[in-house]
Design a protein around this motif. Structure first.
Motif, PDB file in Angstrom:
ATOM      1  N   ASP A  83      17.343 -34.182   8.873  1.00  0.00           N
ATOM      2  CA  ASP A  83      16.042 -34.939   8.320  1.00  0.00           C
ATOM      3  C   ASP A  83      15.417 -36.216   9.383  1.00  0.00           C
ATOM      4  O   ASP A  83      14.453 -36.332   9.177  1.00  0.00           O
ATOM      5  CB  ASP A  83      15.956 -35.532   6.732  1.00  0.00           C
ATOM      6  CG  ASP A  83      17.086 -36.279   6.292  1.00  0.00           C
ATOM      7  OD1 ASP A  83      17.824 -36.121   7.922  1.00  0.00           O
ATOM      8  OD2 ASP A  83      17.433 -37.072   5.502  1.00  0.00           O
ATOM      9  N   SER A  99       3.275 -24.965   5.662  1.00  0.00           N
ATOM     10  CA  SER A  99       4.043 -25.272   4.196  1.00  0.00           C
ATOM     11  C   SER A  99       2.434 -24.208   3.188  1.00  0.00           C
ATOM     12  O   SER A  99       2.910 -23.494   3.237  1.00  0.00           O
ATOM     13  CB  SER A  99       4.084 -26.527   3.502  1.00  0.00           C
ATOM     14  OG  SER A  99       4.204 -25.737   2.438  1.00  0.00           O
ATOM     15  N   GLU A 105      25.954 -36.399   6.874  1.00  0.00           N
ATOM     16  CA  GLU A 105      25.047 -36.440   5.859  1.00  0.00           C
ATOM     17  C   GLU A 105      25.032 -37.222   4.659  1.00  0.00           C
ATOM     18  O   GLU A 105      24.561 -37.469   4.037  1.00  0.00           O
ATOM     19  CB  GLU A 105      24.751 -34.594   5.143  1.00  0.00           C
ATOM     20  CG  GLU A 105      24.128 -34.605   3.974  1.00  0.00           C
ATOM     21  CD  GLU A 105      23.747 -33.536   3.165  1.00  0.00           C
ATOM     22  OE1 GLU A 105      22.616 -33.098   2.053  1.00  0.00           O
ATOM     23  OE2 GLU A 105      25.113 -32.601   3.570  1.00  0.00           O
ATOM     24  N   GLN A 129       6.200 -31.444  -2.511  1.00  0.00           N
ATOM     25  CA  GLN A 129       7.263 -32.832  -1.807  1.00  0.00           C
ATOM     26  C   GLN A 129       6.554 -34.001  -2.254  1.00  0.00           C
ATOM     27  O   GLN A 129       5.718 -34.009  -2.366  1.00  0.00           O
ATOM     28  CB  GLN A 129       7.616 -32.300  -0.004  1.00  0.00           C
ATOM     29  CG  GLN A 129       6.410 -32.801   0.515  1.00  0.00           C
ATOM     30  CD  GLN A 129       6.271 -31.575   1.898  1.00  0.00           C
ATOM     31  OE1 GLN A 129       6.359 -30.225   1.903  1.00  0.00           O
ATOM     32  NE2 GLN A 129       5.818 -32.423   2.851  1.00  0.00           N
ATOM     33  N   GLU A 173       2.789 -33.946  -3.718  1.00  0.00           N
ATOM     34  CA  GLU A 173       4.152 -33.002  -4.443  1.00  0.00           C
ATOM     35  C   GLU A 173       3.440 -32.463  -6.070  1.00  0.00           C
ATOM     36  O   GLU A 173       3.927 -31.071  -5.886  1.00  0.00           O
ATOM     37  CB  GLU A 173       4.732 -34.417  -6.124  1.00  0.00           C
ATOM     38  CG  GLU A 173       5.317 -35.338  -5.556  1.00  0.00           C
ATOM     39  CD  GLU A 173       6.434 -36.434  -6.076  1.00  0.00           C
ATOM     40  OE1 GLU A 173       6.945 -37.774  -6.040  1.00  0.00           O
ATOM     41  OE2 GLU A 173       5.058 -36.674  -7.467  1.00  0.00           O
ATOM     42  N   PHE A 217      14.266 -25.750   6.387  1.00  0.00           N
ATOM     43  CA  PHE A 217      14.878 -27.253   5.166  1.00  0.00           C
ATOM     44  C   PHE A 217      14.006 -26.560   4.273  1.00  0.00           C
ATOM     45  O   PHE A 217      14.339 -28.230   3.684  1.00  0.00           O
ATOM     46  CB  PHE A 217      15.532 -27.698   6.586  1.00  0.00           C
ATOM     47  CG  PHE A 217      16.587 -27.684   7.546  1.00  0.00           C
ATOM     48  CD1 PHE A 217      17.563 -27.510   7.099  1.00  0.00           C
ATOM     49  CD2 PHE A 217      16.192 -27.233   8.289  1.00  0.00           C
ATOM     50  CE1 PHE A 217      18.669 -27.037   7.312  1.00  0.00           C
ATOM     51  CE2 PHE A 217      17.293 -27.139   9.338  1.00  0.00           C
ATOM     52  CZ  PHE A 217      18.681 -27.179   9.333  1.00  0.00           C
ATOM     53  N   VAL A 218      12.471 -27.066   4.522  1.00  0.00           N
ATOM     54  CA  VAL A 218      11.471 -27.011   4.050  1.00  0.00           C
ATOM     55  C   VAL A 218      11.173 -26.079   2.341  1.00  0.00           C
ATOM     56  O   VAL A 218      11.444 -27.059   1.360  1.00  0.00           O
ATOM     57  CB  VAL A 218       9.883 -27.394   4.785  1.00  0.00           C
ATOM     58  CG1 VAL A 218       8.879 -28.280   2.910  1.00  0.00           C
ATOM     59  CG2 VAL A 218      10.456 -28.868   5.800  1.00  0.00           C
ATOM     60  N   ARG A 219      10.998 -24.563   2.840  1.00  0.00           N
ATOM     61  CA  ARG A 219      10.758 -24.248   1.691  1.00  0.00           C
ATOM     62  C   ARG A 219      12.019 -24.063   0.524  1.00  0.00           C
ATOM     63  O   ARG A 219      11.393 -24.098  -0.539  1.00  0.00           O
ATOM     64  CB  ARG A 219      10.119 -22.700   2.171  1.00  0.00           C
ATOM     65  CG  ARG A 219      10.280 -21.629   1.318  1.00  0.00           C
ATOM     66  CD  ARG A 219       9.495 -20.898   2.129  1.00  0.00           C
ATOM     67  NE  ARG A 219      10.211 -19.679   2.246  1.00  0.00           N
ATOM     68  CZ  ARG A 219       9.515 -18.943   2.868  1.00  0.00           C
ATOM     69  NH1 ARG A 219       8.723 -18.146   2.482  1.00  0.00           N
ATOM     70  NH2 ARG A 219      10.917 -17.977   3.524  1.00  0.00           N
ATOM     71  N   PRO A 220      13.118 -24.065   0.492  1.00  0.00           N
ATOM     72  CA  PRO A 220      14.277 -24.262  -0.076  1.00  0.00           C
ATOM     73  C   PRO A 220      14.314 -24.833  -0.849  1.00  0.00           C
ATOM     74  O   PRO A 220      15.397 -24.808  -1.725  1.00  0.00           O
ATOM     75  CB  PRO A 220      15.902 -24.079   0.833  1.00  0.00           C
ATOM     76  CG  PRO A 220      15.117 -23.668   2.045  1.00  0.00           C
ATOM     77  CD  PRO A 220      13.619 -23.873   2.483  1.00  0.00           C
ATOM     78  N   THR A 221      13.621 -26.608  -0.178  1.00  0.00           N
ATOM     79  CA  THR A 221      13.781 -28.163  -1.199  1.00  0.00           C
ATOM     80  C   THR A 221      11.949 -28.011  -2.100  1.00  0.00           C
ATOM     81  O   THR A 221      11.953 -29.076  -2.280  1.00  0.00           O
ATOM     82  CB  THR A 221      14.393 -29.090  -0.274  1.00  0.00           C
ATOM     83  OG1 THR A 221      13.346 -28.762   0.366  1.00  0.00           O
ATOM     84  CG2 THR A 221      15.699 -28.334   0.109  1.00  0.00           C
ATOM     85  N   LYS A 222      11.336 -27.436  -2.125  1.00  0.00           N
ATOM     86  CA  LYS A 222      10.327 -27.535  -2.128  1.00  0.00           C
ATOM     87  C   LYS A 222      10.315 -27.227  -3.810  1.00  0.00           C
ATOM     88  O   LYS A 222      10.869 -26.648  -5.287  1.00  0.00           O
ATOM     89  CB  LYS A 222       9.306 -26.811  -1.507  1.00  0.00           C
ATOM     90  CG  LYS A 222       8.464 -26.819  -0.769  1.00  0.00           C
ATOM     91  CD  LYS A 222       8.290 -25.593   0.327  1.00  0.00           C
ATOM     92  CE  LYS A 222       6.491 -25.779  -0.795  1.00  0.00           C
ATOM     93  NZ  LYS A 222       5.715 -25.108   0.229  1.00  0.00           N
ATOM     94  N   SER A 223       9.297 -28.537  -4.430  1.00  0.00           N
ATOM     95  CA  SER A 223       9.962 -28.195  -6.244  1.00  0.00           C
ATOM     96  C   SER A 223       8.301 -29.185  -6.248  1.00  0.00           C
ATOM     97  O   SER A 223       7.819 -30.068  -6.494  1.00  0.00           O
ATOM     98  CB  SER A 223      10.826 -30.108  -6.066  1.00  0.00           C
ATOM     99  OG  SER A 223      10.939 -29.595  -8.003  1.00  0.00           O
TER     100      SER A 223
END
Length: 529
Positions: A330, A384, A286, A494, A489, A427-433
């Motif tokens: 990713d 999502s 990473e 995302q 977004e 990986f996606v849900r924890p970083t959704k903003s």
């Protein structure tokens, strides 16, 4: 087959370029041993990582390419240097401090911290073989411990005694002054402690095939170099292994590239032509750092297979092997979708195009049909939007989008739906903003929701993409990618995603309108409007 062979002889695909170099070795006469030998080497000092798999996958691709352009039989050997002394205790094993007392012992003499095998070396060898077997590789496994102890290495070791001075000259050129004083190509295994000793030789008796040395306590010992009582330092071992086996091809990472003249020189001095080489760039984690077996950074094979198919990993390995690649979570969705794009293209390609298609090399010239009627990136967006927790929930939408599809008729899609749910959760849900829209975006989203509510056209990707495009244009977005970024977004938290028209067709026209209305209502509530 003739068309493919002809195309392969001029193909610029790297497996064929390497295969032609191997074939050129035998343009005058076939190999005396009756086959062409491909080899991959493995140091089991830590748990096998994904780079090890990549080496075998890529070598297999070259081997299969060779088999298309030549009728000479082939073998692939996976050689484990498990007689190497454990220089440091890996960080990613249970109770690592229990291994401290076994430093410098051959890995096959170090207790297994996992408690499942005869030694740590045996454990890591089993892990490697299990990983390779998962992908159906055809290979022969050779343990250095068995190779030395069984006498298969004896002839080369005796020759190394005879050529000791010449071999030492090659090695000493590459060493610092202080190291030269104590260096020897031979590493004796202490008869009492079982440790691999890094000590200078007092005498090398070529006639008897024996070495004499003082151990760390100053006691003198004489041992035969045969029968597994002595091993070679790792760099001489590299070249000596080529000589002992008659290796024709081996690839290794860029970190070995400066040693290539040493390996070749050792092999030639022992009387054997060195193999062809292929140097690949390293995998990065990473943070852009080299993946390390002892650190356990980067992705493991098991981790990749939690979120995607084996074929997608093979596709990743095929791409640009001479370019350093970041190997992190990713990269998985892109690899999956590109792999299936190539599968779909394959049936309509001619021979020249097929031998340049990655799936030709992944599937040894016989790629399957892709049944992925929904891209993986789209499945992630579906998970999502639908808050799907199971692949069965995903199939409610998939069946409406593709009525002829089912888990039974589209197993790759079924598997991908399960992978998408797991990937989204981890990986996606924890970083959704999510963000609030500006006035221009709010007006456009309300307009889009209204047009979807009144839509009576074909529920098809292109038609719906045109509708979304028109809304963005009508509301003055320039460039239009700002409009699509706003959609993702505000609605999905995302910044990017697949074509939104395809998402609407999959998720549903009315459902997408509701998704927009809910998002705007949520923002109104949060802003107190």
């Amino acid at each position: 087959m003739t068309d493919l062979r002809d195309a392969a002889m001029t193909s610029k695909a790297w497996p064929f370029e390497e295969a032609r170099r191997v074939l050129k070795r035998y343009e005058k006469a076939p190999p005396e041993k009756g086959h062409v030998l491909f080899e991959t080497g493995y140091g089991p000092s830590g748990l096998p990582h994904i780079g090890t798999f990549g080496e075998v996958a890529r070598t297999t691709m070259i081997r299969r390419a060779f088999e298309l352009i030549s009728d000479i039989p082939t073998r692939l050997i996976c050689f484990s240097d498990d007689m190497d002394g454990m220089r440091k205790v890996p960080e990613n094993v249970p109770n690592p401090r229990q291994l401290d007392a076994h430093l410098q012992k051959p890995l096959t003499s170090v207790p297994d911290p996992f408690g499942t095998h005869d030694s740590f070396g045996h454990h890591n060898n089993a892990m490697l073989r299990r990983f390779l077997d998962t992908f159906g590789f055809e290979y022969e496994f050779i343990s250095a411990t068995e190779f030395y102890a069984s006498g298969q290495f004896d002839d080369i070791l005796l020759r190394a005694c005879e050529k000791y001075d010449d071999l030492m000259k090659i090695m000493l050129k590459s060493l610092r002054d202080e190291r030269r004083q104590t260096y020897s190509i031979f590493l004796p295994i202490h008869p009492e402690t079982g440790r691999v000793l890094y000590v200078p030789m007092k005498n090398v008796d070529a006639a008897k095939g024996e070495i004499t040395f003082d151990d760390e306590d100053g006691r003198e010992w004489t041992l035969p170099v045969t029968g597994g009582q002595v091993k070679l330092q790792w760099k001489p071992d590299f070249g000596a292994r080529w000589a002992a086996l008659g290796v024709d091809f081996e690839m290794y990472g860029k970190d070995h590239s400066t040693n290539t003249p040493i390996y070749d020189g050792i092999c030639r001095t022992l009387g054997v032509r060195p193999p062809e080489h292929f140097t690949y760039e390293l995998f990065l984690d990473e943070n852009g750092e080299k993946i390390s077996k002892s650190k356990g950074n980067g992705l493991s094979i098991d981790e990749w297979l939690t979120y995607a198919s084996t074929e997608s990993l093979s596709y990743f390995m095929y791409q640009k092997p001479k370019t350093a690649k970041r190997l992190w979570w990713d990269v998985i969705p892109k690899a999956v979708d590109e792999y299936h794009q190539q599968l779909r293209a394959y049936p309509g390609q001619d021979a020249a195009q097929r031998v340049n298609n990655p799936v030709f090399h992944i599937h040894n010239g016989n790629p399957p049909e892709s049944r992925m009627v929904v891209p993986f990136s789209m499945l992630l967006n579906l998970a999502s939007a639908a808050h799907a927790e199971t692949k069965e929930a995903m199939w409610v939408f998939i069946r409406r989008y593709a009525p002829d599809a089912s888990p039974e008729t589209h197993p790759d899609l079924d598997a991908a739906a399960g992978y998408a749910v797991k990937y989204y959760e981890d990986f996606v849900r924890p970083t959704k903003s999510f963000r609030a829209p500006n006035d221009q975006e709010r007006a456009a989203l309300l307009d889009l929701a209204g047009r979807l509510r009144g839509y009576d056209g074909a529920v098809e990707d292109e038609a719906l993409q045109t509708l979304v495009f028109s809304v963005g244009k009508d509301h003055g977005f320039e460039p239009l990618r700002d409009w699509f970024r706003a959609i993702y977004e505000v609605l999905l938290g995302q910044s990017q995603g697949p074509r939104f028209g395809g998402f609407i067709a999959l998720y549903g026209v009315a459902e997408t309108a509701a998704l927009i209305e809910d998002a705007l209502t949520r923002e109104d509530a949060q802003s107190g409007g």
